[in-house]
Design an enzyme around this catalytic site. Structure first.
Site, short mmCIF file in Angstrom:
data_model
loop_
_atom_site.label_atom_id
_atom_site.label_comp_id
_atom_site.label_asym_id
_atom_site.label_seq_id
_atom_site.Cartn_x
_atom_site.Cartn_y
_atom_site.Cartn_z
N LYS A 53 0.84 -1.21 0.00
CA LYS A 53 0.00 0.00 0.00
C LYS A 53 0.87 1.25 0.00
O LYS A 53 0.62 2.21 -0.73
CB LYS A 53 -0.94 -0.03 1.22
CG LYS A 53 -2.03 -1.10 1.07
CD LYS A 53 -2.81 -1.35 2.35
CE LYS A 53 -3.76 -2.53 2.11
NZ LYS A 53 -4.49 -2.97 3.31
N GLN A 97 -4.57 -1.58 9.48
CA GLN A 97 -4.56 -2.91 8.88
C GLN A 97 -5.21 -3.92 9.82
O GLN A 97 -4.89 -3.98 11.00
CB GLN A 97 -3.10 -3.32 8.56
CG GLN A 97 -2.96 -4.64 7.83
CD GLN A 97 -3.49 -4.60 6.39
OE1 GLN A 97 -3.61 -3.52 5.79
NE2 GLN A 97 -3.84 -5.75 5.85
N ASP A 120 -10.77 2.93 3.89
CA ASP A 120 -11.33 1.57 3.77
C ASP A 120 -12.79 1.62 3.35
O ASP A 120 -13.34 0.63 2.87
CB ASP A 120 -11.26 0.84 5.12
CG ASP A 120 -10.04 -0.05 5.25
OD1 ASP A 120 -9.70 -0.72 4.25
OD2 ASP A 120 -9.43 -0.08 6.33
#
Ligand code: GUN
Length: 283
Positions: A53, A97, A120
């Protein structure tokens, strides 16, 4: 024989477009978008994901940092880091995460992220069949919609079948398809007549996590098939939820596994970061 939807090539095109935008907006607004990823603990797979990422964000010229915290981190320590990022005006996207260690309440952590920085898309999807206005949608569902659109297929008025009702893909992708004015069916493990339903679907999104659940004889000729599954087949190789070879004989367009939805997910995270940044600088 279906045309293959090449997720890797489509993602590469998106990265190039986003890199140009990041440069342009950076000049216009005096700073570039910032994506901050927090990882708690040492899980090796998660370490790889967060690194990828960060690399993707930097590739398009964004500011990006992975904040690594030890397994022993308390919930309060994690919440304090999130609060700091929430308050920092140069931070546009925050991603914690998952999974977090067991002693930390995942829901409390997700709820602590400023909804305007929630790349997200968890917050955007809260409350059922809607994407909250002003917030981004989750990355993988967004990737599915983008891939369908690259085929030139119009979604409006089509029958879209989502196989799988998970919180991360099935439910949100059904919502996005509804927003595109598809007629949506959600099938799942208790669905009795899957083949019969699937044969009426113009679009199939497979997101159950069972290798080869969607067989070739379930695919309506010409349908668009998007395979979100990542499974290990009996031969040890990666495979999706769709029997690719048989389905490709009948589908109009189909995503492979690997190389379909997978490479698009991080591209959509970067897109979400760009969208969050734009919403914030344009306020
Ligand atoms: N862990 C595995 N996939 C994801 C994801 O999409 N978002 C977050 N925050 N954690 C993950």
């Amino acid at each position: 024989m279906a045309q293959i939807i090449d997720g890797k090539a489509i993602a590469a095109g998106l990265y190039a477009e986003m890199a140009a935008k990041v440069e342009e907006y950076g000049n216009t607004y005096g700073r570039r978008p910032g994506l901050y990823v927090i990882i708690v603990g040492e899980d090796p797979a998660s370490q790889v994901y967060v690194r990828n990422k960060e690399i993707a964000a930097k590739k398009v010229g964004m500011v990006s940092e992975v904040i690594r915290m030890p397994e022993s981190t308390t919930q309060q320590e994690l919440l304090d880091v999130i609060a700091k990022l929430n308050a920092d005006n140069t931070v546009d996207g925050i991603l914690v995460q998952l999974p977090v260690p067991k002693h930390i309440d995942k829901d409390a952590v997700i709820a602590a992220v400023d909804p305007h920085k929630d790349v997200d898309g968890f917050f955007g999807m809260k409350g059922g069949f809607t994407v909250k206005k002003g917030y981004v949608a989750p990355c993988t569902p967004r990737a599915c919609i983008h891939l369908i659109k690259t085929t030139g297929t119009e979604i409006e008025g089509k029958h879209a079948l989502v196989v799988g009702r998970g919180e991360l893909v099935g439910k949100p992708v059904a919502t996005l398809l509804l927003n595109e004015n598809a007629t949506v069916t959600i099938a799942h493990s208790r669905t009795r007549n899957l083949k019969e339903i699937a044969l009426t679907a113009d679009i199939i999104i497979a997101a159950v996590g069972r290798a080869h659940l969607i067989t070739g004889d379930m695919v309506k000729p010409g349908a668009v098939v998007i395979d979100v599954g990542i499974n290990r087949g009996e031969d040890g190789k990666l495979c999706g939820d769709v029997d690719f070879a048989a389905a490709a004989d009948r589908a109009g367009y189909i995503t492979p596994v690997p190389g379909g939805v997978g490479p698009m997910t991080i591209a959509m995270l970067i897109q979400n970061t760009l969208d969050c940044y734009l919403a914030r600088v344009n306020k």
